[in-house]
Scaffold this active site. Structure first.
Site, mmCIF file in Angstrom:
data_model
loop_
_atom_site.group_PDB
_atom_site.id
_atom_site.type_symbol
_atom_site.label_atom_id
_atom_site.label_comp_id
_atom_site.label_asym_id
_atom_site.label_seq_id
_atom_site.Cartn_x
_atom_site.Cartn_y
_atom_site.Cartn_z
ATOM 1 N N HIS A 80 5.331 -1.082 -10.957
ATOM 2 C CA HIS A 80 5.464 -1.077 -9.323
ATOM 3 C C HIS A 80 6.798 0.247 -9.576
ATOM 4 O O HIS A 80 7.575 -0.671 -10.183
ATOM 5 C CB HIS A 80 5.261 -1.979 -8.358
ATOM 6 C CG HIS A 80 5.691 -2.259 -8.021
ATOM 7 N ND1 HIS A 80 4.574 -2.702 -7.006
ATOM 8 C CD2 HIS A 80 6.862 -2.172 -6.855
ATOM 9 C CE1 HIS A 80 4.784 -2.078 -5.666
ATOM 10 N NE2 HIS A 80 6.121 -2.145 -5.224
ATOM 11 N N ALA A 81 6.368 0.855 -8.628
ATOM 12 C CA ALA A 81 7.994 2.013 -8.586
ATOM 13 C C ALA A 81 9.559 0.482 -8.197
ATOM 14 O O ALA A 81 9.464 0.095 -7.107
ATOM 15 C CB ALA A 81 7.616 2.987 -7.829
ATOM 16 N N HIS A 122 10.447 7.803 -1.079
ATOM 17 C CA HIS A 122 11.545 6.431 -1.276
ATOM 18 C C HIS A 122 12.488 5.809 -1.818
ATOM 19 O O HIS A 122 13.564 5.341 -1.719
ATOM 20 C CB HIS A 122 10.413 5.305 -0.343
ATOM 21 C CG HIS A 122 10.373 3.716 -0.891
ATOM 22 N ND1 HIS A 122 10.576 3.099 0.510
ATOM 23 C CD2 HIS A 122 10.476 2.838 -1.845
ATOM 24 C CE1 HIS A 122 11.123 1.936 0.274
ATOM 25 N NE2 HIS A 122 10.444 1.555 -1.122
ATOM 26 N N GLU A 123 11.811 6.026 -3.132
ATOM 27 C CA GLU A 123 12.532 5.518 -3.945
ATOM 28 C C GLU A 123 13.806 6.490 -4.412
ATOM 29 O O GLU A 123 15.221 5.822 -4.577
ATOM 30 C CB GLU A 123 11.658 5.438 -5.765
ATOM 31 C CG GLU A 123 10.883 4.651 -5.701
ATOM 32 C CD GLU A 123 11.203 3.429 -5.512
ATOM 33 O OE1 GLU A 123 12.064 3.145 -6.259
ATOM 34 O OE2 GLU A 123 10.102 2.472 -4.771
ATOM 35 N N HIS A 163 16.849 4.939 -2.453
ATOM 36 C CA HIS A 163 17.385 3.586 -2.828
ATOM 37 C C HIS A 163 18.621 4.408 -3.999
ATOM 38 O O HIS A 163 20.070 4.052 -3.900
ATOM 39 C CB HIS A 163 16.880 2.444 -4.216
ATOM 40 C CG HIS A 163 15.657 1.909 -3.099
ATOM 41 N ND1 HIS A 163 15.667 0.888 -2.003
ATOM 42 C CD2 HIS A 163 13.888 1.721 -3.474
ATOM 43 C CE1 HIS A 163 14.442 0.498 -1.555
ATOM 44 N NE2 HIS A 163 13.655 1.067 -2.599
ATOM 45 N N GLU A 209 15.162 -0.760 1.736
ATOM 46 C CA GLU A 209 14.401 0.387 2.281
ATOM 47 C C GLU A 209 13.550 1.192 3.374
ATOM 48 O O GLU A 209 12.572 2.205 2.653
ATOM 49 C CB GLU A 209 12.851 -1.072 2.192
ATOM 50 C CG GLU A 209 13.119 -2.529 1.181
ATOM 51 C CD GLU A 209 13.139 -1.549 -0.414
ATOM 52 O OE1 GLU A 209 11.823 -0.967 -0.151
ATOM 53 O OE2 GLU A 209 13.269 -2.694 -0.750
ATOM 54 N N HIS A 223 5.107 -7.974 -5.350
ATOM 55 C CA HIS A 223 6.518 -8.872 -4.973
ATOM 56 C C HIS A 223 6.219 -10.686 -4.626
ATOM 57 O O HIS A 223 7.299 -11.404 -5.027
ATOM 58 C CB HIS A 223 6.638 -8.555 -3.582
ATOM 59 C CG HIS A 223 6.307 -7.169 -3.636
ATOM 60 N ND1 HIS A 223 5.761 -6.284 -3.889
ATOM 61 C CD2 HIS A 223 7.683 -5.970 -3.351
ATOM 62 C CE1 HIS A 223 6.113 -4.935 -3.637
ATOM 63 N NE2 HIS A 223 7.476 -5.252 -3.194
ATOM 64 N N TYR A 263 10.793 -4.766 3.999
ATOM 65 C CA TYR A 263 9.552 -3.583 4.919
ATOM 66 C C TYR A 263 9.202 -3.467 5.329
ATOM 67 O O TYR A 263 8.809 -2.577 6.463
ATOM 68 C CB TYR A 263 8.425 -3.827 3.457
ATOM 69 C CG TYR A 263 8.948 -3.974 1.458
ATOM 70 C CD1 TYR A 263 9.836 -2.857 1.600
ATOM 71 C CD2 TYR A 263 8.578 -4.812 0.982
ATOM 72 C CE1 TYR A 263 9.598 -2.471 -0.005
ATOM 73 C CE2 TYR A 263 9.028 -5.453 -0.555
ATOM 74 C CZ TYR A 263 9.841 -3.449 -0.424
ATOM 75 O OH TYR A 263 10.114 -3.731 -2.128
#
Ligand code: X8Z
Ligand code: ZN
Length: 609
Positions: free
Chosen positions: A350-351, A380-381, A384, A408, A508, A518
């Site tokens: 999971h990323a 997305h990552e 962060h 997020e 999660h 999210y």
């Protein structure tokens, strides 16, 4: 919180009635002083910062090398962090009565709320909780489904399951993969039950009714107000979801027949292109009108382009941020990250995005596949990671996003700028599809963005009920499917009894990561996108706006990111958008043309479930 008692002053005035008052003596304050608070905050911040780095390293090794030993090591570091966090939270509460300067008050409040899984003060119980937490995540990470008669490499891991869900249109195969993945979670059930008990005990010791109340208290507003805010935003977007659901179900019935997808009933959960039915973009081809042409299919392009490997997908993301004025990622990002699934060991695929030393040891952990979903997830990552670096000069307790939805939302905001014009600029497509492709393009987007909304709400609705005791272990699964039906209008194929534990098949839940973030991010990213497009001077439909290369938009974004958690989130939101409220009109605006189109398509059809 605690009113300051003043017994000495009262006694002095009573005495004044009878005899002349003696010269007042300087009295010590009733509780700890502001000076003590300042020292406590400084010490705690330094201690937490140091412990956090150790815990992150242990956790990184656990996630990228799942063994019994790495689980124990990570659990021990986490246990230390939780023990310290609980001790500090209790200590911080002793300063509640003091009037303190803004930063000190904010930091004390952050210390009280820092933990996601608060542990009981009995060290044995916190050790047990940390161990279970580690095991649950590892069970998920190492999870596989072995079809009958298969073993070893022939078993399916989450990546293979996701690929099958993404590409197969054979309902039997889809159902097997769906049921197969859901065999990973029943062993988590009892552990999860215990985990909840222990977290709740910890939360109660800190003065919260349950751990759900604690989670909802992290948003610069009262926990009840936060729950109401989620409902408010959900109600703003629900009509969009209902229209999309109606349209999709009608097309699935056409494809699979009324016996598989009955009109007026919830959609079977295994037919939506995603193992959790949380994003539906992968069934675009199944539900799109036959003559619709969106012009390109990013998955096909990526797979055809042999010069683009998984690492290059990350470079696309990095270059986007650089085009906005952000500095390139540090060299160590490229040497320390995990980009592809190793062949020789289990990892948590999971990323996630890491900031191991809280300064510049940024890393990505992801089992990248060459497809459109992962192209988005890479952005997305990186969102962060660029956020983490933007706030890296803040004091430790402010090294976080304004609220967790902001963290997020950043990378997703950038991914909204991955438009046809952008893809042409970076030579992923040759020609931009014409305006007539807008409805198909918006439909593809909506299948991911709009379909996600009810899932984003119900994940924590379920946990909030579990934490409060409204849902008990005896009805974990029933309550899960009730919410899936209520919010998403989906249902499992066949009965799902309480011997199963379907929520645990979602990362999660197994890894205890709160999920309301999210949902907030889906709302916020459109608000950010709308604001950034305006700053960039763009005029035109929002789905065609890309801020690629726009330094002004980049600077404004960076300004908000650099604030970290130093101010209440409405101020951060205002710094970027001029608005202090989360506002779903941006996502509605974005999809407006599609909504009108969906309503036409849905005329005369049975909607709802
Ligand atoms: O978990 C994630 C990211 C890591 S923070 C990959 N997401 C949610 C999910 O996969 O369920 C991104 C979208 C929603
Ligand atoms: Zn994320």
């Amino acid at each position: 919180m605690n009113p300051t008692p003043e017994p000495a002053a009262a006694a002095a005035s009573a005495a004044a009635a009878t005899e002349p008052a003696p010269a007042p003596m300087p009295l010590p304050p009733p509780g700890p002083t502001a000076e003590e608070a300042a020292k406590f905050v400084a010490d705690s911040e330094a201690r937490l910062a140091a412990m956090n780095v150790d815990a992150q390293r242990a956790s990184w090794v656990q996630s990228t090398y799942i063994t019994d030993d790495t689980q124990v090591i990570a659990a021990k570091e986490n246990e230390k962090l939780i023990n310290a966090g609980v001790e500090m939270a209790k200590e911080a509460a002793k300063f509640d009565h003091l009037q303190l300067p803004y930063d000190m008050r904010r930091k004390l409040d952050l210390i009280k709320l820092a933990l996601t899984s608060p542990g009981p003060s009995d060290p044995a119980l916190t050790a047990e909780m940390a161990r279970i937490g580690s095991e649950l995540e590892a069970t998920y990470g190492a999870g596989k489904y072995c079809p009958p008669g298969k073993t070893g490499d022939d078993c399916w891991d989450i990546g293979e399951i996701e690929n099958l869900m993404r590409s197969s249109h054979d309902p039997q195969k889809l159902l097997e993969a769906w049921r197969g993945w859901h065999t990973v979670s029943p062993p988590m059930r009892d552990k999860y039950t215990r985990f909840v008990q222990l977290m709740n005990q910890g939360a109660r010791e800190l003065g919260y009714a349950d751990v759900g109340v604690m989670w909802r208290s992290k948003y610069d507003m009262k926990p009840e107000a936060f729950a109401a805010e989620i409902d408010r935003l959900w109600n703003q977007v629900k009509p969009l979801y209902d229209s999309l659901h109606c349209y999709v179900r009608w097309n699935l019935t056409k494809k699979y027949g009324e016996s598989v997808v009955p009109p007026g009933q919830p959609i079977p959960a295994h037919l939506l292109g995603n193992i959790w039915a949380q994003e539906w973009g992968n069934i675009y081809d199944v539900v799109a009108p036959p003559k619709a042409n969106r012009g390109y299919d990013l998955t096909q392009i990526l797979q055809k382009r042999k010069d683009i490997d998984e690492l290059e997908m990350v470079r696309f993301g990095e270059r986007f941020f650089m085009s906005l004025g952000f500095a390139p990622l540090p060299k160590t990002f490229w040497s320390r990250s995990l980009f592809v699934k190793p062949r020789d060991r289990d990892v948590v695929c999971h990323a996630s995005a890491w900031d191991v030393d809280d300064v510049e040891d940024l890393r990505l952990k992801m089992c990248i596949e060459k497809n459109a979903d992962d192209f988005t997830t890479v952005h997305h990552e990186l969102g962060h990671n660029f956020y983490q670096r933007a706030y890296n000069t803040q004091p430790f307790l402010y090294k976080d996003s304004a609220n967790d939805g902001f963290h997020e939302a950043v990378g997703d905001t950038i991914a909204l700028s991955v438009t046809p014009a952008y893809l042409k600029t970076v030579k992923l497509i040759d020609t931009e599809p014409p305006a007539s492709a807008d409805i198909p393009l918006l439909l593809r987007d909506a299948l991911d963005k709009i379909a996600f909304l009810p899932f984003g709400v119900l994940m924590d609705k379920w946990r909030w009920k579990v934490f409060s005791g409204e849902v008990t272990p005896a009805n974990y699964n029933a309550a899960w499917w009730e919410l899936r039906k209520q919010y998403q209008g989906i249902a499992p194929a066949g009965a799902r009894g309480e011997e199963l534990f379907d929520p645990g098949a979602k990362y999660h839940i197994a890894a205890n990561v709160p999920y309301a973030r999210y949902f907030l991010a889906r709302i916020l990213q459109f608000q950010f996108h709308r604001a950034l497009c305006q700053i960039a001077g763009y005029q035109g439909p929002l789905n065609r706006c890309s801020i690629y290369g726009n330094k002004e938009a980049g600077a404004r974004l960076e300004k908000m990111l650099a604030m970290g958690k130093s101010r209440p989130w409405p101020e951060a939101l205002e710094a970027l958008t001029g608005q202090k409220q989360m506002d779903a009109t941006a996502i509605v605006d974005y999809f407006r043309p599609l909504l009108d189109w969906l309503d036409q398509q849905n005329q005369g059809k049975t909607c709802g479930w």
